[in-house]
Motif scaffolding. Sequence first.
Motif, mmCIF file in Angstrom:
data_model
loop_
_atom_site.group_PDB
_atom_site.id
_atom_site.type_symbol
_atom_site.label_atom_id
_atom_site.label_comp_id
_atom_site.label_asym_id
_atom_site.label_seq_id
_atom_site.Cartn_x
_atom_site.Cartn_y
_atom_site.Cartn_z
ATOM 1 N N SER A 115 0.648 -0.828 0.168
ATOM 2 C CA SER A 115 -0.330 -0.121 -0.015
ATOM 3 C C SER A 115 0.973 1.661 -0.785
ATOM 4 O O SER A 115 0.190 2.067 -0.566
ATOM 5 C CB SER A 115 -0.736 0.267 1.159
ATOM 6 N N PHE A 116 1.701 1.327 0.715
ATOM 7 C CA PHE A 116 3.146 2.261 1.059
ATOM 8 C C PHE A 116 3.322 2.144 -0.522
ATOM 9 O O PHE A 116 3.306 3.478 -1.135
ATOM 10 C CB PHE A 116 4.334 2.336 1.582
ATOM 11 N N VAL A 117 3.995 1.302 -1.258
ATOM 12 C CA VAL A 117 4.414 0.875 -2.610
ATOM 13 C C VAL A 117 3.673 2.291 -3.596
ATOM 14 O O VAL A 117 4.034 2.834 -4.206
ATOM 15 C CB VAL A 117 5.183 0.409 -2.366
ATOM 16 N N LEU A 118 2.053 1.631 -3.471
ATOM 17 C CA LEU A 118 0.907 2.443 -4.577
ATOM 18 C C LEU A 118 0.779 3.650 -4.226
ATOM 19 O O LEU A 118 -0.400 4.400 -4.911
ATOM 20 C CB LEU A 118 0.238 1.188 -4.567
ATOM 21 N N ALA A 119 1.233 4.211 -2.954
ATOM 22 C CA ALA A 119 0.292 5.372 -2.279
ATOM 23 C C ALA A 119 0.737 6.749 -3.148
ATOM 24 O O ALA A 119 2.174 7.024 -3.849
ATOM 25 C CB ALA A 119 0.563 5.473 -1.274
ATOM 26 N N ASP A 120 0.307 7.419 -3.110
ATOM 27 C CA ASP A 120 0.280 8.824 -3.934
ATOM 28 C C ASP A 120 0.939 9.784 -3.018
ATOM 29 O O ASP A 120 0.540 10.213 -1.939
ATOM 30 C CB ASP A 120 -0.685 9.339 -4.293
ATOM 31 N N SER A 121 2.004 10.692 -3.320
ATOM 32 C CA SER A 121 2.366 11.503 -2.878
ATOM 33 C C SER A 121 2.219 12.536 -2.948
ATOM 34 O O SER A 121 3.905 13.677 -2.783
ATOM 35 C CB SER A 121 4.433 11.197 -2.253
ATOM 36 N N SER A 122 1.228 13.507 -4.081
ATOM 37 C CA SER A 122 1.408 14.929 -4.617
ATOM 38 C C SER A 122 0.321 15.118 -2.843
ATOM 39 O O SER A 122 0.209 14.831 -2.260
ATOM 40 C CB SER A 122 0.460 14.802 -5.805
ATOM 41 N N GLU A 123 0.873 16.999 -3.552
ATOM 42 C CA GLU A 123 0.989 18.122 -2.814
ATOM 43 C C GLU A 123 -0.894 18.341 -2.768
ATOM 44 O O GLU A 123 -0.854 17.707 -4.087
ATOM 45 C CB GLU A 123 1.679 18.621 -2.170
ATOM 46 N N VAL A 124 -1.714 18.475 -1.546
ATOM 47 C CA VAL A 124 -2.902 18.645 -2.209
ATOM 48 C C VAL A 124 -3.479 19.724 -1.763
ATOM 49 O O VAL A 124 -3.253 19.613 -0.406
ATOM 50 C CB VAL A 124 -3.401 17.708 -1.440
ATOM 51 N N LYS A 125 -4.237 21.186 -2.257
ATOM 52 C CA LYS A 125 -4.309 21.655 -1.538
ATOM 53 C C LYS A 125 -5.608 22.192 -1.427
ATOM 54 O O LYS A 125 -6.724 21.127 -1.854
ATOM 55 C CB LYS A 125 -4.375 22.803 -3.443
ATOM 56 N N THR A 126 -5.490 22.637 -0.266
ATOM 57 C CA THR A 126 -6.770 22.268 1.042
ATOM 58 C C THR A 126 -7.556 24.097 1.050
ATOM 59 O O THR A 126 -6.501 25.301 0.748
ATOM 60 C CB THR A 126 -6.932 21.699 1.872
#
Length: 137
Positions: free
Chosen positions: A85-96
């Motif tokens: 799951s960690f390898v497949l996870a997305d690490s892009s920044e998210v604007k809120t």
Amino acid sequence: MLHKIVKIIAVIISVLSLVFLGGILASEDKDSAWISPLINVSYFIFAACVAVVVIYVVKNLFSKKETLKKTLVSVGLFLAVVVISFVLADSSEVKTNSGVVSGTTSKLVSTGLNTFYLLAIVAVGTMLWTGFNKIKK
């Protein structure tokens, strides 16, 4: 003997809890002096329960080698799911609306969601497989 001691302690804690609850209900103040002792008793009870569970789990695990082996295999499989799951996870920044969520936080949240999804798929697949096998027989 241990069972009787645990019962007595449970009765004592129950009576103390009722006394604290009565003090809270009888008080008209929102910030009652009864709340802090009740929270401290709750923390103590929680810590005692966790300690007892950990002690008995560890004792039972090391007394039976078969159980220890099955537990280690299960923990290993769970850790493998988390790593996948960690390898497949997305690490892009998210604007809120309140700011930007960092890439690390985004990756950890995505890891948790991916782990949940993989375990849910495994659970549903297991239920379908056992149901299919029961129908087949």
